[in-house]
Write a protein that holds these residues in place. Sequence first.
Motif, PDB file in Angstrom:
ATOM      1  N   ASP A  36       5.641 -11.106   1.712  1.00  0.00           N
ATOM      2  CA  ASP A  36       6.267 -10.487   2.877  1.00  0.00           C
ATOM      3  C   ASP A  36       7.744 -10.318   2.584  1.00  0.00           C
ATOM      4  O   ASP A  36       8.521 -11.272   2.662  1.00  0.00           O
ATOM      5  N   LYS A  37       8.132  -9.112   2.245  1.00  0.00           N
ATOM      6  CA  LYS A  37       9.512  -8.833   1.839  1.00  0.00           C
ATOM      7  C   LYS A  37      10.126  -7.784   2.756  1.00  0.00           C
ATOM      8  O   LYS A  37       9.476  -6.814   3.150  1.00  0.00           O
ATOM      9  N   GLU A  38      11.397  -7.992   3.071  1.00  0.00           N
ATOM     10  CA  GLU A  38      12.128  -7.012   3.874  1.00  0.00           C
ATOM     11  C   GLU A  38      12.796  -5.961   3.000  1.00  0.00           C
ATOM     12  O   GLU A  38      13.353  -4.986   3.499  1.00  0.00           O
ATOM     13  N   TYR A 120       8.829  -6.114   7.713  1.00  0.00           N
ATOM     14  CA  TYR A 120       8.435  -6.187   6.306  1.00  0.00           C
ATOM     15  C   TYR A 120       8.064  -4.807   5.772  1.00  0.00           C
ATOM     16  O   TYR A 120       7.533  -3.965   6.496  1.00  0.00           O
TER      17      TYR A 120
END
Length: 439
Positions: A36-38, A120
């Motif tokens: 889960d990356k922004e 995300y």
Amino acid sequence: MKRIILLLLFVFIYSNHENVYASELLKIKLKNYIGDKEELTIQVKGRYTTMNGIEEFREGAKFIVTAKKGSILLTNQNEKLTFKDSLVLIPDQYDQDHIITVNDKKYLGAMEFMIEDGKYIRPINQIPIEDYLKGVVPFEVYPSWKLETLKAQALAARTYTMTHMDKEMDDTIQFQVYGGYEWFERASKAVEETKGEIITFENKPINAYYSASNGGVTENNKNVWGETAKAYFPIKKDPYDPIQPWTLTLQKEQLFLKNIGASKMTWWDMLEEKDPSIAEPMKNRLKKQGFAGDLKILSISNLDILPNLNESNRAKKGSIKIEFLRRLIEGTILYEVVELKDTEIDRIRPLIGGSSFKSYLIDTFEEHDRYYVIKGRGFGHGVGMSQWGASIMADKGYSYREIIDHYYPGTTIKKIDDIQKDEEKKGETSKSSEGNSGS
């Protein structure tokens, strides 16, 4: 409408690739390696454009993809582009000279970037099924295993895919582990030499379940998922599975708060559970159940595996009690308790983590003053093919067809095209019969 146009465009691109059936395109959410990356970093090899064909991406240039106010923001040193809702990158040709890299992981095909949970960035890879399988087989089993094992895995994976195409598949063990464009020669050969072959029963693809090891005893699908029991998933001893015994030791008390000075500014960060390999999946699971914030596991104050077993001698029910602290965004700390009593064991295992609590085939359960000890066999649900068992069968000289027959008895291996032709013939026969009856 956008997604329909997008799919048609992909079909047009891929249908020009001689080894691809245009009707066998998959959309795979990328979670396993991405997380889960922004923010994501992407690069392309070959010519890629956005869906409208206007913006062209320079080969080798690094772009940062982020979410901002409901839109996708694409930036590099020289430019900044904004896309509403999603960003789609499409290669002008589908081949191995067109590659998109997402956080150092390579993929073929098209890539869509969407906003998930409001913050995300979620990539979705669209790729033909046969090339998808080349990225699955070497990540589900060891690519160094015998070719016949890899072929059996290719059939199981292809069949599983065909029966799950209506779901939002991702690249995790929840479906099948997919490693993108990280191919291995032997695994790719196994996919190519079994191209289009699937496992069928009564001319329909089966849910070709498989797991790492069944512990020496196969399981029926009904006992795991509550489905209608299938004859090709019998409960029987497996002489080829290497058993895979395991032991899980779980400390009751995970944190000693009395040893932490609450007056220190960093006291929360100093809290470390005794069993981090268990505490981390436990916290992740609790968050999915709605416990937002930063969690610390205090104790597993109760754990029990009930002695009533199913026909394969696998555990059915158990109990667990977890005490933990939850720190909210504003700094408030709450004491929480989750307790499950005499519940299905498949609600308990995910809380502890499948990598530690490896199967439901449990030989002994012991409770001591400060810890629990569980000993069992196998790795996974035990339904269908044992991957380790398939490896041993191949080592003994069995073919992939014999492996499939052993783990899915009563089934038939067929080509997807042949099944479709059979169905078409049935339809024609049915229409002919209707015409004759009306004359």
